[in-house]
Design a protein around this motif. Structure first.
Motif, mmCIF file in Angstrom:
data_model
loop_
_atom_site.group_PDB
_atom_site.id
_atom_site.type_symbol
_atom_site.label_atom_id
_atom_site.label_comp_id
_atom_site.label_asym_id
_atom_site.label_seq_id
_atom_site.Cartn_x
_atom_site.Cartn_y
_atom_site.Cartn_z
ATOM 1 N N UNK A 58 -2.689 16.948 -22.808
ATOM 2 C CA UNK A 58 -3.675 15.947 -22.387
ATOM 3 C C UNK A 58 -3.061 15.053 -21.317
ATOM 4 N N UNK A 59 -3.860 14.717 -20.317
ATOM 5 C CA UNK A 59 -3.388 13.904 -19.206
ATOM 6 C C UNK A 59 -4.311 12.712 -18.985
ATOM 7 N N UNK A 60 -3.750 11.711 -18.352
ATOM 8 C CA UNK A 60 -4.541 10.635 -17.760
ATOM 9 C C UNK A 60 -4.634 10.914 -16.267
ATOM 10 N N UNK A 61 -5.846 11.044 -15.752
ATOM 11 C CA UNK A 61 -6.058 11.284 -14.329
ATOM 12 C C UNK A 61 -6.477 9.974 -13.671
ATOM 13 N N UNK A 62 -5.672 9.533 -12.714
ATOM 14 C CA UNK A 62 -5.859 8.223 -12.093
ATOM 15 C C UNK A 62 -5.781 8.359 -10.577
ATOM 16 N N UNK A 63 -5.974 7.258 -9.891
ATOM 17 C CA UNK A 63 -5.869 7.215 -8.431
ATOM 18 C C UNK A 63 -4.765 6.236 -8.047
ATOM 19 N N UNK A 64 -3.884 6.664 -7.149
ATOM 20 C CA UNK A 64 -2.789 5.806 -6.706
ATOM 21 C C UNK A 64 -2.647 5.802 -5.205
ATOM 22 N N UNK A 65 -1.800 4.920 -4.714
ATOM 23 C CA UNK A 65 -1.536 4.837 -3.277
ATOM 24 C C UNK A 65 -0.029 4.830 -3.054
ATOM 25 N N UNK A 66 0.381 5.468 -1.964
ATOM 26 C CA UNK A 66 1.803 5.589 -1.664
ATOM 27 C C UNK A 66 2.297 4.363 -0.903
ATOM 28 N N UNK A 67 3.576 4.088 -1.085
ATOM 29 C CA UNK A 67 4.215 2.951 -0.405
ATOM 30 C C UNK A 67 5.678 3.283 -0.178
ATOM 31 N N UNK A 68 6.195 2.867 0.970
ATOM 32 C CA UNK A 68 7.598 3.111 1.281
ATOM 33 C C UNK A 68 8.486 2.424 0.256
ATOM 34 N N UNK A 69 9.600 3.086 -0.080
ATOM 35 C CA UNK A 69 10.506 2.514 -1.059
ATOM 36 C C UNK A 69 11.215 1.287 -0.503
ATOM 37 N N UNK A 70 11.424 1.253 0.808
ATOM 38 C CA UNK A 70 11.982 0.071 1.481
ATOM 39 C C UNK A 70 11.356 -0.057 2.855
ATOM 40 N N UNK A 71 11.026 -1.283 3.237
ATOM 41 C CA UNK A 71 10.507 -1.576 4.569
ATOM 42 C C UNK A 71 11.289 -2.757 5.135
ATOM 43 N N UNK A 72 11.827 -2.590 6.327
ATOM 44 C CA UNK A 72 12.644 -3.633 6.947
ATOM 45 C C UNK A 72 12.139 -3.888 8.357
ATOM 46 N N UNK A 73 12.037 -5.167 8.712
ATOM 47 C CA UNK A 73 11.764 -5.565 10.092
ATOM 48 C C UNK A 73 13.094 -5.907 10.758
ATOM 49 N N UNK A 74 13.459 -5.148 11.764
ATOM 50 C CA UNK A 74 14.708 -5.384 12.474
ATOM 51 C C UNK A 74 14.483 -6.490 13.507
ATOM 52 N N UNK A 75 15.312 -7.537 13.426
ATOM 53 C CA UNK A 75 15.165 -8.684 14.312
ATOM 54 C C UNK A 75 16.410 -8.855 15.172
ATOM 55 N N UNK A 76 16.197 -9.525 16.313
ATOM 56 C CA UNK A 76 17.325 -9.883 17.174
ATOM 57 C C UNK A 76 18.043 -11.072 16.569
ATOM 58 N N UNK A 77 19.333 -10.903 16.228
ATOM 59 C CA UNK A 77 20.093 -11.972 15.578
ATOM 60 C C UNK A 77 20.886 -12.808 16.588
ATOM 61 N N UNK A 78 20.932 -12.364 17.831
ATOM 62 C CA UNK A 78 21.557 -13.138 18.901
ATOM 63 C C UNK A 78 20.607 -13.157 20.087
#
Length: 391
Positions: A58-78
């Motif tokens: 027996x299963x539970x059938x559901x709806x899901x959405x994918x998401x990145x495991x990590x998201x980073x915004x690279x910024x200028x530090x100098x």
């Protein structure tokens, strides 16, 4: 004379018609006798089989959405002018891959200046140490005053403190020079660049250069109702936060895919249900080595609950009317009867029957269009997959 001839002709025609009618009756008589001997046609033939008994999950059938495991915004530090962009928008990049180069000459000069200050203060420290040692000997020989010794001790300590400060400035200069090279923090897929070469970046503001997602593995978030949660806990003894990682499997499929080809495991459950919806947020993690699963996709999530025995019949044998789902069966008199059923999940083109059947019925699996409740049929026995044939 003419009237007499016309009468003769009419009598002749009547005789001919009578003879033809007798011949027609005589020719039809054998066919009628043959049809009377054959009787009515036999009942239509249908294929029947007992429901298959199989062990299912027996299963539970559901709806899901994918998401990145990590998201980073690279910024200028100098601060400085952006000199180089070393990637193509949207490509996959490796950890520590060089992505941007910011103007470096200013920071290289600052580093050289800091290193020069270190050499100068190091020389001052050595000179002050030698003078302190000299005047300390002279003081013991009464050739110098205590104030001279105290002065050179001050000069030594001041030079030592200045040297520490200079080395710290050198370390900061090294960091600033390193920040002129912006590298990927992990393997992932990079977004489009937000600044082109030649632009001044990092000057008094947080300048976002690009975003990068880690998509292998990838998260799938979904919500489970309080009823399904209670069922999962009761039937599977699943308790959020109590099971070790990689124990509870789950499956994922997308719109263009058949079934659930992606296998992962449950790795997170929220600490409380959402009051407005009565649902609990769960998260699964899946491998995504080829990068085909993009963040933001909606997919079908299947979570196993419990393994059990069940009765199954072919899905095409299930009918539906105003009273609900039903199957057609053949009783001991070879008469068709309607049996109302409660259906469950679809397993390999067969439908689970939750209620309504005992497993001994002869279900019409082929020829249902010829099977009419209350009318006789000629059953031809068959065996469904998962059902052992009678010996």
């Amino acid at each position: 004379m003419n009237n007499r001839n016309n009468g003769s002709m009419q009598r002749g025609r009547g005789i001919v018609i009578g003879i033809l009618a007798c011949l027609l009756i005589l020719s039809l008589a054998p066919a009628c006798r043959k049809r009377a001997k054959e009787g009515p046609p036999p009942p239509p033939a249908v294929t029947v089989a007992e429901p298959a008994q199989r062990r299912i999950m027996d299963y539970l059938d559901l709806t899901g959405s994918t998401q990145a495991i990590r998201t980073v915004q690279l910024q200028a530090r100098v601060a400085g002018f952006l000199e180089k962009v070393l990637f193509q928008d949207g490509q996959f990049v490796k950890k520590d891959q060089l992505l941007f180069v910011i103007q470096q000459n200013t920071y290289q000069a600052n580093l050289q200046q800091a290193e020069g200050a270190i050499l100068q203060l190091d020389a001052q420290l050595k000179y002050a140490e030698s003078q302190l040692a000299r005047y300390s000997r002279l003081l013991s020989e009464r050739g110098a005053s205590q104030s001279d010794v105290d002065n050179w001790r001050y000069q030594r300590d001041s030079a030592a403190a200045g040297l520490v400060t200079a080395r710290a400035k050198r370390d900061l200069a090294v960091l600033d020079l390193g920040y002129t090279e912006v590298r990927a923090p992990f393997d992932g897929r990079i977004d489009r660049r937000l600044k082109d070469p030649g632009n001044l970046v990092g000057s008094g503001e947080n300048t976002v250069l690009v975003s990068i997602n880690q998509v292998d593995p990838i998260y799938v978030y979904f919500n489970i109702s309080d009823q399904d949660l209670s069922r999962l806990i009761a039937e599977s003894r699943w308790v959020p936060g109590r099971l070790p990682a990689k124990v509870w499997p789950m499956y994922l499929g997308f719109h263009a895919e058949e079934s659930y080809p992606h296998k992962g495991y449950l790795d997170f459950a929220s600490i409380s249900l959402t009051p407005t919806t009565g649902t609990l947020l769960l998260r699964g993690i899946f491998r995504n080595q080829d990068g085909k699963i993009a963040p933001g996709l909606y997919g079908r999530v299947r979570v196993p609950v419990k393994e059990r025995e069940a009765l199954l019949v072919p899905d095409e044998a299930i009918g539906h009317d105003q009273q609900g789902p039903y199957v057609l069966a053949v009783n001991g008199k070879n008469t068709v009867v309607r049996i109302g059923v409660k259906t469950g999940a679809l397993v390999d083109n067969c439908r689970v029957i939750e209620q309504g059947l005992s497993g001994k019925e002869r279900i019409v699996v082929k020829g249902t269009q010829k099977a009419i409740p209350g009318r006789p049929v000629t059953p031809e026995r068959s065996v469904l997959p998962g059902k052992k044939a009678a010996s």
